[in-house]
Enzyme design. Structure first.
Site, short mmCIF file in Angstrom:
data_model
loop_
_atom_site.label_atom_id
_atom_site.label_comp_id
_atom_site.label_asym_id
_atom_site.label_seq_id
_atom_site.Cartn_x
_atom_site.Cartn_y
_atom_site.Cartn_z
N GLU A 176 -0.37 4.11 9.74
CA GLU A 176 -1.54 4.02 9.47
C GLU A 176 -2.38 5.18 10.33
O GLU A 176 -3.50 4.84 10.70
CB GLU A 176 -2.59 2.76 9.67
CG GLU A 176 -1.96 1.81 8.53
CD GLU A 176 -2.83 0.29 8.59
OE1 GLU A 176 -3.93 0.46 8.62
OE2 GLU A 176 -2.05 -0.64 8.44
N ARG A 221 8.97 -16.82 40.00
CA ARG A 221 9.99 -16.00 40.18
C ARG A 221 9.89 -15.86 41.74
O ARG A 221 8.84 -15.25 41.98
CB ARG A 221 10.33 -14.72 39.41
CG ARG A 221 11.49 -14.04 39.70
CD ARG A 221 12.76 -14.53 39.22
NE ARG A 221 13.94 -13.57 39.31
CZ ARG A 221 15.18 -13.64 38.53
NH1 ARG A 221 14.97 -14.52 37.47
NH2 ARG A 221 16.25 -12.84 38.83
N GLN A 264 2.47 -6.76 46.58
CA GLN A 264 1.16 -6.00 46.09
C GLN A 264 1.20 -5.01 44.86
O GLN A 264 0.33 -4.70 44.35
CB GLN A 264 0.56 -5.11 47.36
CG GLN A 264 -0.01 -6.10 48.42
CD GLN A 264 -0.70 -5.06 49.50
OE1 GLN A 264 -0.58 -4.07 49.61
NE2 GLN A 264 -1.43 -5.80 50.22
N GLY A 308 12.59 -7.59 34.80
CA GLY A 308 13.92 -7.29 35.15
C GLY A 308 14.97 -7.15 33.94
O GLY A 308 14.54 -6.99 32.96
N GLY A 318 3.06 12.31 5.35
CA GLY A 318 2.60 11.16 5.96
C GLY A 318 1.28 10.92 6.35
O GLY A 318 0.58 10.59 5.50
N TRP A 331 8.62 4.68 3.53
CA TRP A 331 8.16 3.85 4.37
C TRP A 331 6.91 2.54 3.97
O TRP A 331 6.02 2.48 4.72
CB TRP A 331 7.22 4.64 5.66
CG TRP A 331 8.53 5.58 6.13
CD1 TRP A 331 8.55 7.17 6.02
CD2 TRP A 331 9.59 5.36 7.11
NE1 TRP A 331 9.60 7.49 6.83
CE2 TRP A 331 10.22 6.43 7.21
CE3 TRP A 331 10.06 3.97 7.42
CZ2 TRP A 331 11.29 6.46 7.99
CZ3 TRP A 331 11.15 4.18 8.33
CH2 TRP A 331 11.96 5.20 8.73
N ILE A 332 7.34 2.23 2.89
CA ILE A 332 6.28 1.31 2.32
C ILE A 332 6.40 -0.06 2.70
O ILE A 332 7.39 -0.78 2.34
CB ILE A 332 6.38 1.53 0.73
CG1 ILE A 332 6.10 2.78 0.11
CG2 ILE A 332 5.10 0.62 0.17
CD1 ILE A 332 4.83 3.55 0.85
N PHE A 373 0.96 -1.22 -0.03
CA PHE A 373 0.17 0.04 0.09
C PHE A 373 0.97 1.15 -0.07
O PHE A 373 1.71 1.47 1.09
CB PHE A 373 -0.99 0.02 1.16
CG PHE A 373 -1.90 0.88 1.37
CD1 PHE A 373 -3.01 0.80 0.76
CD2 PHE A 373 -1.90 2.09 2.22
CE1 PHE A 373 -4.20 1.58 0.75
CE2 PHE A 373 -2.74 3.11 2.33
CZ PHE A 373 -3.96 2.72 1.63
#
Length: 388
Positions: free
Chosen positions: A366, A270, A281, A342, A135, A160-161, A127
């Site tokens: 898009e 872990r 918590q 981590g 853009g 950027w196609i 496209f």
């Protein structure tokens, strides 16, 4: 296993649920270990496998059936599944749809002959809308298509196609000059081997995909290459994006679901300070936020898809909301996943690290997030009878 409870929402029919289970199982068995170093070859391999198994059929209408139509919910389910498994696989599927969307909605019978090949993976599509200085502002495009006898001559650049450099067919938008701005743009179908069309540059990005800058120099195409009517290109482009913006949100949702699954697994296995990480918590709070964002994004995505499938002419507002929220929140979900993992979260090759790179581009292509806010605001103002 990813949460499937959303499949019981009233947005879906039983056949959608069956499709989801069958496609998810197939992807798990057939699209593993994709080589992300040989991008071009991997994209063709993925298209071949999807096409041979019939999974590319939802990306375009059936050219042999005049009553055939796209089912946006199926497109979204497909992209969610593929993105959860592998970002490159999602990319390949998405481009087969986006690249041929103009042909599905506006193509002539002869032009739709291409769909026999794209729906089976025998041809890759692209496209070509964005330009170096245009853009998200499509109406500002500069590429020209001058009439020359019974045909047109294309001059200019696209950049950027996605699938640039490996596509067999490009949907190209250019200024034909019927009127100023958006009303003077037309759409064309251009085979990749057309003289005058060349690949000016291959573009490398943080999550490798085939991207390119295209050059058109006195590129002659026949009049039959015109999709729809002259001057109707902007409407065609927006109609295509109206559908596929929701699917971008679905891909982001797939990435977010994978990040949430990986995080729950990590927090359960872990230990920290002699207890499971999940007992903290703070970690529970992060996971709660992630789960909330995933479900809220899914609601917006499948509302937009359902609305379009129910016959709405346009879903500009719904699609913009779905893409904006899903992509922005997926970025936050994945960032939390990186934090909870981590050091492993930033280790090259780890799934969470790859998700972190995969998600970023979805907030740009898009229609960037800030542009979606403008779209939503204008829709709200128009609904209130205000001038925008």
């Amino acid at each position: 296993m990813a949460d499937r409870s959303f499949l019981n929402w009233p947005f879906f029919e039983d056949w959608h649920r069956d499709y989801y289970e069958r496609f998810d199982a197939w992807v798990s068995e057939n699209l593993t270990g994709i080589d992300h170093n040989e991008i071009d070859a991997s994209c063709r391999m993925i298209a071949d496998r999807l096409g041979e198994a019939g999974w590319l059929s939802p990306t375009a209408v059936d050219p042999a059936d005049e009553s055939s139509a796209l089912d946006v919910r199926t497109l979204c389910l497909s992209r969610e599944i593929l993105a959860r498994h592998d970002g490159l696989a999602d990319f390949v599927f998405a481009m087969q749809g986006l690249g041929t969307g103009a042909l599905s909605f506006f193509g002539s019978p002869d032009q739709r002959e291409w769909l026999f090949r794209t729906r089976t993976g025998k041809a890759l599509s692209a496209f070509a809308l964005s330009e170096p200085r245009s853009g998200s502002d499509v109406a500002n495009m500069e590429m020209s298509a001058h009439r020359d006898g019974d045909g047109f001559v294309l001059n200019g650049e696209k950049t950027w196609i996605s699938n640039g450099g490996i596509a067999d067919i490009y949907t190209v938008f250019a200024r034909t000059g019927e009127a100023p701005g958006a009303k003077g743009i037309s759409a064309f179908v251009v085979p990749a081997d057309t003289p005058g069309l060349s690949i000016a540059e291959r573009i490398n990005v943080i999550a490798p995909h085939p991207l390119a800058r295209l050059s058109f120099e006195n590129c002659r195409i026949p009049g039959s290459a015109l999709i729809g009517e002259a001057g109707g290109g902007f409407r065609i482009a927006m109609s295509v994006l109206d559908v596929f913006r929701s699917t971008v949100g679905a891909a982001a949702l797939g990435f977010a679901r994978r990040a949430l699954d990986e995080t729950v697994s990590r927090a359960s296995q872990r230990e920290l300070f002699g207890a499971p990480l999940f007992d903290l918590q703070m970690v529970q709070g992060h996971i709660a936020d992630m789960a909330l964002d995933v479900d809220a994004a899914a609601l917006l995505i499948y509302r937009a898809a359902w609305t379009k499938d129910m016959g709405a002419a346009r879903v500009t507002r719904e699609a913009a909301m779905a893409k904006l929220y899903a992509t922005d929140k997926a970025q936050e979900v994945i960032d939390k996943a990186v934090q909870i993992h981590g050091g492993d979260g930033v280790r090259s090759g780890h799934i969470v690290e790859s998700l972190y790179r995969d998600i970023r581009a979805l907030r740009i292509y898009e229609g960037a997030s800030d542009v979606q806010k403008i779209v939503i605001a204008r829709q709200a103002l128009a609904g209130a009878g205000a001038k925008s």
